[in-house]
Design an enzyme around this catalytic site. Sequence first.
Site, mmCIF file in Angstrom:
data_model
loop_
_atom_site.group_PDB
_atom_site.id
_atom_site.type_symbol
_atom_site.label_atom_id
_atom_site.label_comp_id
_atom_site.label_asym_id
_atom_site.label_seq_id
_atom_site.Cartn_x
_atom_site.Cartn_y
_atom_site.Cartn_z
ATOM 1 N N ASP A 1 -52.813 13.084 10.934
ATOM 2 C CA ASP A 1 -53.633 14.109 10.294
ATOM 3 C C ASP A 1 -53.890 15.335 11.167
ATOM 4 O OD1 ASP A 1 -56.743 14.020 8.288
ATOM 5 O OD2 ASP A 1 -54.902 15.196 8.127
ATOM 6 N N LYS B 1 -58.705 10.746 3.784
ATOM 7 C CA LYS B 1 -59.158 11.922 4.553
ATOM 8 C C LYS B 1 -60.568 11.708 5.098
ATOM 9 C CE LYS B 1 -57.004 15.351 4.559
ATOM 10 N NZ LYS B 1 -56.030 15.970 5.511
ATOM 11 N N LYS C 1 -60.121 27.458 2.709
ATOM 12 C CA LYS C 1 -61.145 26.412 2.620
ATOM 13 C C LYS C 1 -62.464 26.922 3.172
ATOM 14 C CE LYS C 1 -61.412 23.546 5.925
ATOM 15 N NZ LYS C 1 -60.337 22.985 6.747
ATOM 16 N N LYS D 1 -56.385 14.645 14.048
ATOM 17 C CA LYS D 1 -57.767 14.195 13.803
ATOM 18 C C LYS D 1 -57.972 12.742 14.204
ATOM 19 C CE LYS D 1 -58.872 16.672 9.456
ATOM 20 N NZ LYS D 1 -57.557 17.024 8.971
HETATM 21 N N1 LIG Z 1 -53.405 22.597 5.912
HETATM 22 C C1 LIG Z 1 -54.294 21.941 6.585
HETATM 23 O O1 LIG Z 1 -55.264 22.496 7.073
HETATM 24 C C2 LIG Z 1 -54.150 20.478 6.794
HETATM 25 C C3 LIG Z 1 -54.881 19.886 7.834
HETATM 26 C C4 LIG Z 1 -54.750 18.522 8.048
HETATM 27 C C5 LIG Z 1 -53.899 17.778 7.256
HETATM 28 N N2 LIG Z 1 -53.221 18.384 6.242
HETATM 29 C C6 LIG Z 1 -52.365 17.537 5.438
HETATM 30 O O2 LIG Z 1 -51.055 18.080 5.395
HETATM 31 C C7 LIG Z 1 -50.463 17.710 4.157
HETATM 32 C C8 LIG Z 1 -49.850 18.940 3.522
HETATM 33 O O3 LIG Z 1 -50.837 19.898 3.312
HETATM 34 P P1 LIG Z 1 -50.440 21.118 2.351
HETATM 35 O O4 LIG Z 1 -51.626 22.015 2.281
HETATM 36 O O5 LIG Z 1 -49.133 21.675 2.766
HETATM 37 O O6 LIG Z 1 -50.287 20.343 0.966
HETATM 38 P P2 LIG Z 1 -49.350 20.695 -0.281
HETATM 39 O O7 LIG Z 1 -49.844 19.843 -1.385
HETATM 40 O O8 LIG Z 1 -49.265 22.158 -0.468
HETATM 41 O O9 LIG Z 1 -47.904 20.203 0.178
HETATM 42 C C9 LIG Z 1 -47.537 18.852 0.129
HETATM 43 C C10 LIG Z 1 -46.104 18.812 -0.369
HETATM 44 O O10 LIG Z 1 -45.648 17.468 -0.302
HETATM 45 C C11 LIG Z 1 -44.825 17.240 -1.419
HETATM 46 N N3 LIG Z 1 -44.707 15.791 -1.543
HETATM 47 C C12 LIG Z 1 -45.604 14.914 -2.025
HETATM 48 N N4 LIG Z 1 -45.117 13.662 -1.919
HETATM 49 C C13 LIG Z 1 -43.894 13.755 -1.323
HETATM 50 C C14 LIG Z 1 -42.899 12.829 -0.922
HETATM 51 N N5 LIG Z 1 -43.054 11.518 -1.124
HETATM 52 N N6 LIG Z 1 -41.782 13.294 -0.321
HETATM 53 C C15 LIG Z 1 -41.619 14.613 -0.099
HETATM 54 N N7 LIG Z 1 -42.515 15.561 -0.475
HETATM 55 C C16 LIG Z 1 -43.638 15.117 -1.080
HETATM 56 C C17 LIG Z 1 -45.488 17.970 -2.546
HETATM 57 O O11 LIG Z 1 -44.586 18.256 -3.592
HETATM 58 C C18 LIG Z 1 -45.945 19.258 -1.839
HETATM 59 O O12 LIG Z 1 -44.979 20.263 -1.938
HETATM 60 C C19 LIG Z 1 -51.561 17.079 3.309
HETATM 61 O O13 LIG Z 1 -51.475 15.670 3.403
HETATM 62 C C20 LIG Z 1 -52.831 17.518 4.011
HETATM 63 O O14 LIG Z 1 -53.902 16.610 3.857
HETATM 64 C C21 LIG Z 1 -53.312 19.708 5.985
HETATM 65 O O1 LIG Z 2 -60.095 21.439 8.698
HETATM 66 P P1 LIG Z 2 -59.873 19.989 9.027
HETATM 67 O O2 LIG Z 2 -61.115 19.203 9.182
HETATM 68 O O3 LIG Z 2 -58.924 19.769 10.181
HETATM 69 O O4 LIG Z 2 -59.198 19.283 7.793
HETATM 70 C C1 LIG Z 2 -58.932 19.848 6.556
HETATM 71 C C2 LIG Z 2 -59.979 19.404 5.594
HETATM 72 O O5 LIG Z 2 -61.171 20.070 5.933
HETATM 73 C C3 LIG Z 2 -59.565 19.766 4.183
HETATM 74 O O6 LIG Z 2 -60.551 19.316 3.284
HETATM 75 C C4 LIG Z 2 -58.255 19.081 3.847
HETATM 76 O O7 LIG Z 2 -57.871 19.450 2.590
HETATM 77 C C5 LIG Z 2 -57.187 19.497 4.800
HETATM 78 O O8 LIG Z 2 -56.043 18.705 4.569
HETATM 79 C C6 LIG Z 2 -57.584 19.284 6.220
HETATM 80 O O9 LIG Z 2 -57.583 17.902 6.490
#
Ligand SMILES: NC(=O)c1ccc[n+]([C@@H]2O[C@H](COP(=O)([O-])OP(=O)(O)OC[C@H]3O[C@@H](n4cnc5c(N)ncnc54)[C@H](O)[C@@H]3O)[C@@H](O)[C@H]2O)c1
Ligand SMILES: O=P([O-])([O-])O[C@@H]1[C@@H](O)[C@H](O)[C@@H](O)[C@H](O)[C@@H]1O
Length: 541
Positions: A335, A384, A425, A497
Amino acid sequence: MAPHAETDSGSANGDGRFSGENTTTSPASNGNLFVVSSPNVVYTDSEILSKYTYRTTSVTQNGAGKYVATPKETVYDFKVDRKIPKVGMMLVGWGGNNGTTVTAGIIANRRGLVWETREGPRAANYYGSVIMGSTMKLGTDPQTMKEVNIPFHDVLPMVHPNDLVIGGWDISGMNLANAMDRAAVLEPTLKAQVKKEMAQMVPLPSIYYPDFIAANQEDRADNLIPGSKASTAHVEKIRQDIRDFKAQNNLDKVIVQWTANTERYADIIPNVNDTAENLLKAIEQGHEEVSPSTVFAVACILEKTPFINGSPQNTFVPGAVELAEQHGAFIGGDDFKSGQTKMKSALVDFLISAGIKLTSIASYNHLGNNDGKNLSSQRQFRSKEISKSNVVDDMVEANSVLYKKGEHPDHTVVIKYMPAVGDNKRALDEYYAEIFLGGHQTISLFNVCEDSLLASPLIIDLVLVTEMMTRIGWRQSSQAEYRGFHSVLSILSYMLKAPLTPPGTPVVNALAKQRGALTNIFRACVGLEPESDMTLEHKLF
Ligand SMILES: NC(=O)c1ccc[n+]([C@@H]2O[C@H](COP(=O)([O-])OP(=O)(O)OC[C@H]3O[C@@H](n4cnc5c(N)ncnc54)[C@H](O)[C@@H]3O)[C@@H](O)[C@H]2O)c1
Ligand SMILES: O=P([O-])([O-])O[C@@H]1[C@@H](O)[C@H](O)[C@@H](O)[C@H](O)[C@@H]1O
């Protein structure tokens, strides 16, 4: 060890800068900025060899219950392969907000793009990357008594992100230009300059087991490998995809990261995913409890391709960790730690180490991107909630003055899906603490995190550090063979995280300690002592 020797191909210039060989197209990856002058460090054409004395303090208790602190020294030999390889970064979830944003960001940096915004022109940068955007103290100038700081990226011969070849998978078949529009993260004036190149990028089909992500994701799932549960065929297809990507791009190695949707936790079931052998058998039998992310992890482990989990689910079930150890493959997670939690781990570290008794943390946020949409489903939110809640445990447990055994602050995590705010966010936190003589301190934070612009540099850091770790060997005596670090790369914790650590080892969440570990391990690999803020040279004279 013989006194350090610089070879012709890696010699210090007149100004003391070390112009390493193996330069690539990107200036910043052009060898090291410095050379270590020490009898414990040897530079050859292909390696940096260093002898490092690791000093710790072993603490036991004597019969009277008193602690006995004994300084300990362990001598390690480190070996760093100086050849900077051609590296591919394959993202699972490439068509998502993070995947499209990091891809556009690397293209923009590679081409040195500038684009117009309401506040005027903006140029491509790597802000938010600890490797590309921060520095470390190299030492002190004996004449001026001033610190000399160098770009973090220059401490070891690391890959430059501009040189990364990017690919990946997505259950959505949308090309990266259209997916970038769908993500609604970047300025139109920047998108216009990269969309032609990104339109040529189409994610590989991926595996989709509907029960693991929110049902509201189904409408994206139009780019699938046949089969709705784990199978050996899925593992082999992913392995072949990696081999094909490596061959088509003439790569030396590939690093895979999961930036796909957050999955629900998988149940840990004896005889299913508790051992490597059982996990492989469960995949062969198509067990319903094996998630897509675990299938990707197994495929990468068998392909000896490092796999990093940027989402909070328990991808690395015990069987996956054991498999990685058996194959000497690198894994890391979980994460990305992008905004609200990074702030939390820094603030909690400050409060508790200042002797202020934190008694409650209310951690709320709302966001409107597809990640938030997926997290609006309770089972995905639970994954999460766990990763966002456990981040204070080590700091609380380390302070027995403030907290009795088992005592900890109240901590609640709330995430709401509000489409209107998109990727921006809103994090609202309240930290409530007891201070001197019954007083209280209340810290309220309103933190707007542009989530993908904060997470994308972490994706880059995770690739750069993981790749560097594949070129570092260690041994404890000159007779022994050099080995790699343990398969579970806990050195990545600063970017994550819920840091995954080798079985039986403690989890460190304190942000400063995490950065210190990363910094000082890399310093040790060139024979340098840990960064010390003692500055005795400024106090004892
Ligand atoms: N952006 C952040 O701040 C942040 C921080 C921590 C964690 N994350 C994690 O990162 C991940 C991606 O975040 P995001 O904002 O890009 O999300 P998003 O939903 O925009 O992108 C996720 C992508 O994964 C694809 N997907 C889903 N299942 C799949 C599979 N089995 N194989 C291949 N592709 C698949 C979806 O079609 C989508 O395009 C999430 O799990 C989120 O919780 C994001
Ligand atoms: O900002 P942060 O605590 O690293 O984490 C974010 C969360 O606050 C948010 O809700 C979630 O959608 C993102 O995937 C990411 O995990």
